[in-house]
Design a protein around this motif. Sequence first.
Motif, PDB file in Angstrom:
ATOM      1  N   ARG A  62      -1.182  17.402   1.266  1.00  0.00           N
ATOM      2  CA  ARG A  62      -1.177  17.149   2.708  1.00  0.00           C
ATOM      3  C   ARG A  62       0.055  16.347   3.137  1.00  0.00           C
ATOM      4  O   ARG A  62       0.453  16.388   4.305  1.00  0.00           O
ATOM      5  N   CYS A  63       0.666  15.583   2.191  1.00  0.00           N
ATOM      6  CA  CYS A  63       1.863  14.805   2.519  1.00  0.00           C
ATOM      7  C   CYS A  63       3.003  15.718   2.963  1.00  0.00           C
ATOM      8  O   CYS A  63       3.839  15.320   3.769  1.00  0.00           O
ATOM      9  N   PRO A  94       9.599  -0.274 -13.503  1.00  0.00           N
ATOM     10  CA  PRO A  94       9.744  -0.041 -12.064  1.00  0.00           C
ATOM     11  C   PRO A  94       8.915   1.143 -11.597  1.00  0.00           C
ATOM     12  O   PRO A  94       8.598   2.045 -12.366  1.00  0.00           O
ATOM     13  N   SER A  95       8.553   1.146 -10.323  1.00  0.00           N
ATOM     14  CA  SER A  95       7.913   2.320  -9.747  1.00  0.00           C
ATOM     15  C   SER A  95       8.975   3.389  -9.549  1.00  0.00           C
ATOM     16  O   SER A  95      10.016   3.126  -8.946  1.00  0.00           O
ATOM     17  N   PRO A  96       8.775   4.590 -10.056  1.00  0.00           N
ATOM     18  CA  PRO A  96       9.821   5.603  -9.957  1.00  0.00           C
ATOM     19  C   PRO A  96       9.984   6.103  -8.537  1.00  0.00           C
ATOM     20  O   PRO A  96       9.020   6.305  -7.815  1.00  0.00           O
ATOM     21  N   VAL A  97      11.238   6.272  -8.117  1.00  0.00           N
ATOM     22  CA  VAL A  97      11.568   6.914  -6.860  1.00  0.00           C
ATOM     23  C   VAL A  97      12.400   8.131  -7.209  1.00  0.00           C
ATOM     24  O   VAL A  97      13.473   8.022  -7.795  1.00  0.00           O
ATOM     25  N   LEU A  98      11.920   9.308  -6.870  1.00  0.00           N
ATOM     26  CA  LEU A  98      12.529  10.556  -7.305  1.00  0.00           C
ATOM     27  C   LEU A  98      13.626  10.988  -6.343  1.00  0.00           C
ATOM     28  O   LEU A  98      13.503  10.812  -5.130  1.00  0.00           O
ATOM     29  N   GLY A  99      14.694  11.581  -6.875  1.00  0.00           N
ATOM     30  CA  GLY A  99      15.689  12.249  -6.053  1.00  0.00           C
ATOM     31  C   GLY A  99      16.470  11.333  -5.132  1.00  0.00           C
ATOM     32  O   GLY A  99      16.509  10.115  -5.275  1.00  0.00           O
ATOM     33  N   ASP A 100      17.115  11.964  -4.141  1.00  0.00           N
ATOM     34  CA  ASP A 100      17.974  11.262  -3.192  1.00  0.00           C
ATOM     35  C   ASP A 100      17.309  11.202  -1.820  1.00  0.00           C
ATOM     36  O   ASP A 100      16.400  11.970  -1.513  1.00  0.00           O
ATOM     37  N   VAL A 101      17.812  10.300  -0.984  1.00  0.00           N
ATOM     38  CA  VAL A 101      17.312  10.190   0.383  1.00  0.00           C
ATOM     39  C   VAL A 101      17.686  11.456   1.158  1.00  0.00           C
ATOM     40  O   VAL A 101      18.850  11.859   1.158  1.00  0.00           O
ATOM     41  N   PRO A 102      16.740  12.126   1.814  1.00  0.00           N
ATOM     42  CA  PRO A 102      17.072  13.315   2.608  1.00  0.00           C
ATOM     43  C   PRO A 102      18.012  12.962   3.765  1.00  0.00           C
ATOM     44  O   PRO A 102      18.121  11.806   4.176  1.00  0.00           O
ATOM     45  N   SER A 103      18.667  13.961   4.301  1.00  0.00           N
ATOM     46  CA  SER A 103      19.558  13.755   5.433  1.00  0.00           C
ATOM     47  C   SER A 103      18.754  13.417   6.684  1.00  0.00           C
ATOM     48  O   SER A 103      17.791  14.122   7.011  1.00  0.00           O
ATOM     49  N   PRO A 104      19.129  12.369   7.421  1.00  0.00           N
ATOM     50  CA  PRO A 104      18.420  12.050   8.674  1.00  0.00           C
ATOM     51  C   PRO A 104      18.632  13.096   9.763  1.00  0.00           C
ATOM     52  O   PRO A 104      17.906  13.103  10.754  1.00  0.00           O
ATOM     53  N   THR A 160       0.811  -1.222   0.000  1.00  0.00           N
ATOM     54  CA  THR A 160       0.000   0.000   0.000  1.00  0.00           C
ATOM     55  C   THR A 160       0.839   1.265   0.000  1.00  0.00           C
ATOM     56  O   THR A 160       0.334   2.318  -0.391  1.00  0.00           O
ATOM     57  N   HIS A 161       2.085   1.197   0.438  1.00  0.00           N
ATOM     58  CA  HIS A 161       2.913   2.397   0.498  1.00  0.00           C
ATOM     59  C   HIS A 161       3.749   2.525  -0.784  1.00  0.00           C
ATOM     60  O   HIS A 161       4.312   1.531  -1.264  1.00  0.00           O
ATOM     61  N   PRO A 162       3.844   3.711  -1.379  1.00  0.00           N
ATOM     62  CA  PRO A 162       4.632   3.870  -2.606  1.00  0.00           C
ATOM     63  C   PRO A 162       6.084   3.434  -2.455  1.00  0.00           C
ATOM     64  O   PRO A 162       6.682   2.926  -3.412  1.00  0.00           O
ATOM     65  N   TYR A 163       6.666   3.613  -1.276  1.00  0.00           N
ATOM     66  CA  TYR A 163       8.050   3.185  -1.078  1.00  0.00           C
ATOM     67  C   TYR A 163       8.162   1.664  -1.111  1.00  0.00           C
ATOM     68  O   TYR A 163       9.100   1.112  -1.714  1.00  0.00           O
ATOM     69  N   GLY A 208       6.197  16.629   7.470  1.00  0.00           N
ATOM     70  CA  GLY A 208       5.150  15.776   6.931  1.00  0.00           C
ATOM     71  C   GLY A 208       5.619  14.344   6.772  1.00  0.00           C
ATOM     72  O   GLY A 208       6.394  13.823   7.570  1.00  0.00           O
ATOM     73  N   CYS A 209       5.154  13.690   5.721  1.00  0.00           N
ATOM     74  CA  CYS A 209       5.579  12.332   5.425  1.00  0.00           C
ATOM     75  C   CYS A 209       7.044  12.334   5.024  1.00  0.00           C
ATOM     76  O   CYS A 209       7.447  13.098   4.128  1.00  0.00           O
ATOM     77  N   PRO A 210       7.894  11.506   5.636  1.00  0.00           N
ATOM     78  CA  PRO A 210       9.315  11.541   5.303  1.00  0.00           C
ATOM     79  C   PRO A 210       9.614  11.151   3.863  1.00  0.00           C
ATOM     80  O   PRO A 210      10.681  11.514   3.330  1.00  0.00           O
ATOM     81  N   PHE A 211       8.680  10.459   3.195  1.00  0.00           N
ATOM     82  CA  PHE A 211       8.908  10.013   1.821  1.00  0.00           C
ATOM     83  C   PHE A 211       8.394  11.006   0.788  1.00  0.00           C
ATOM     84  O   PHE A 211       8.589  10.800  -0.408  1.00  0.00           O
TER      85      PHE A 211
END
Length: 338
Positions: A302-303, A273-283, A251-254, A289-292
């Motif tokens: 709203r995300c 493949p399902s596209p994943v945009l950009g790079d992982v943000p810095s922790p 159910t989650h896009p990630y 909002g939603c971290p993804f």
Amino acid sequence: MTSGETLLRVTGLTTWYPIRKGLFGSVRGHVQAATDVDLEIAEGRTLALVGESGCGKSTVGRSVLGLEAPRAGEVVFEGRDLLKLSPDALRAARQRIQIVFQDPLASLDPRMRIRDQIAEGMRSFGIGTNSADRGRRVSELLARVQLDPEMMDRYPHEFSGGQRQRICIARALAVEPRLIVCDESVSALDVSIQAQILNLLTDLQRDLGLSYLFITHDLSVVRYLAHEVAVMYLGRIVERGPTERIFARPTHPYTRALLASIPSIDPARRGNPSPVLGDVPSPSNPPSGCPFHTRCPEVMDRCRRELPAPVPIEGGTSRCFLAEPRPPGGRNGQAGKA
């Protein structure tokens, strides 16, 4: 969970690392390695904790073992919160939770014979009446992990990578644990050796009733071994549930993106493949909002503002607004450009 009583329950686990700068090492911020993590493992079951490198998976495993000090949360093992135990009580509890690391060569002392390394934990916890008794136990353990007991007087460099990982498993078994944390324990091995180690872990679980927290970035090994899956992104669990449901109806896009990245011989799946945009943000500076949301192909307005609450989904949860019951006539929010 449908088999056995709950062995481990993690609630609200939060582990952050301080960022120190300057001559005096003053704290200038924190790396949010794990935030508000909830997990549950039943007796004789396997939970796979999956996600990209740096998402906080290993931090969760180390926090469960008491090797990292969480800022908040509960780690209840065999009915006791490990974070509230005295040092002596925690040491006794650690006998029942063991870990197998990714690199077996780094996990073994090159100066010690295999016999002594497997028996070390037994001596520490008072298992076995004497050295001869422990030697017999070492022989039995080597046979159980499908190694020749005659090899026990060799040194780690005399074994292959797969054999060394079997030795690490035997060392973990030596103190009679109930839960083993497998931290990327097959990722450094060839595919054929991976399959052998996974078969061994499955056999040990069946024969000894072991539970596993199986930490990995490789979803291709998860379906075979795990009963449940928890998907982690930027320190948070974004989806968890029974393995078959996660693979069949994510159910989650990630989660969908991770599944799409698994190599497949099915022509219908290749090249889509399902596209994943950009790079992982810095922790150390996660998005609001939603971290993804900074990488999500289905992001809504709203995300960017709100953190999704866990939504119950078929024996698990999903932290995604798309998993919420749909209002009449459309989506759960207004779509925005990614």
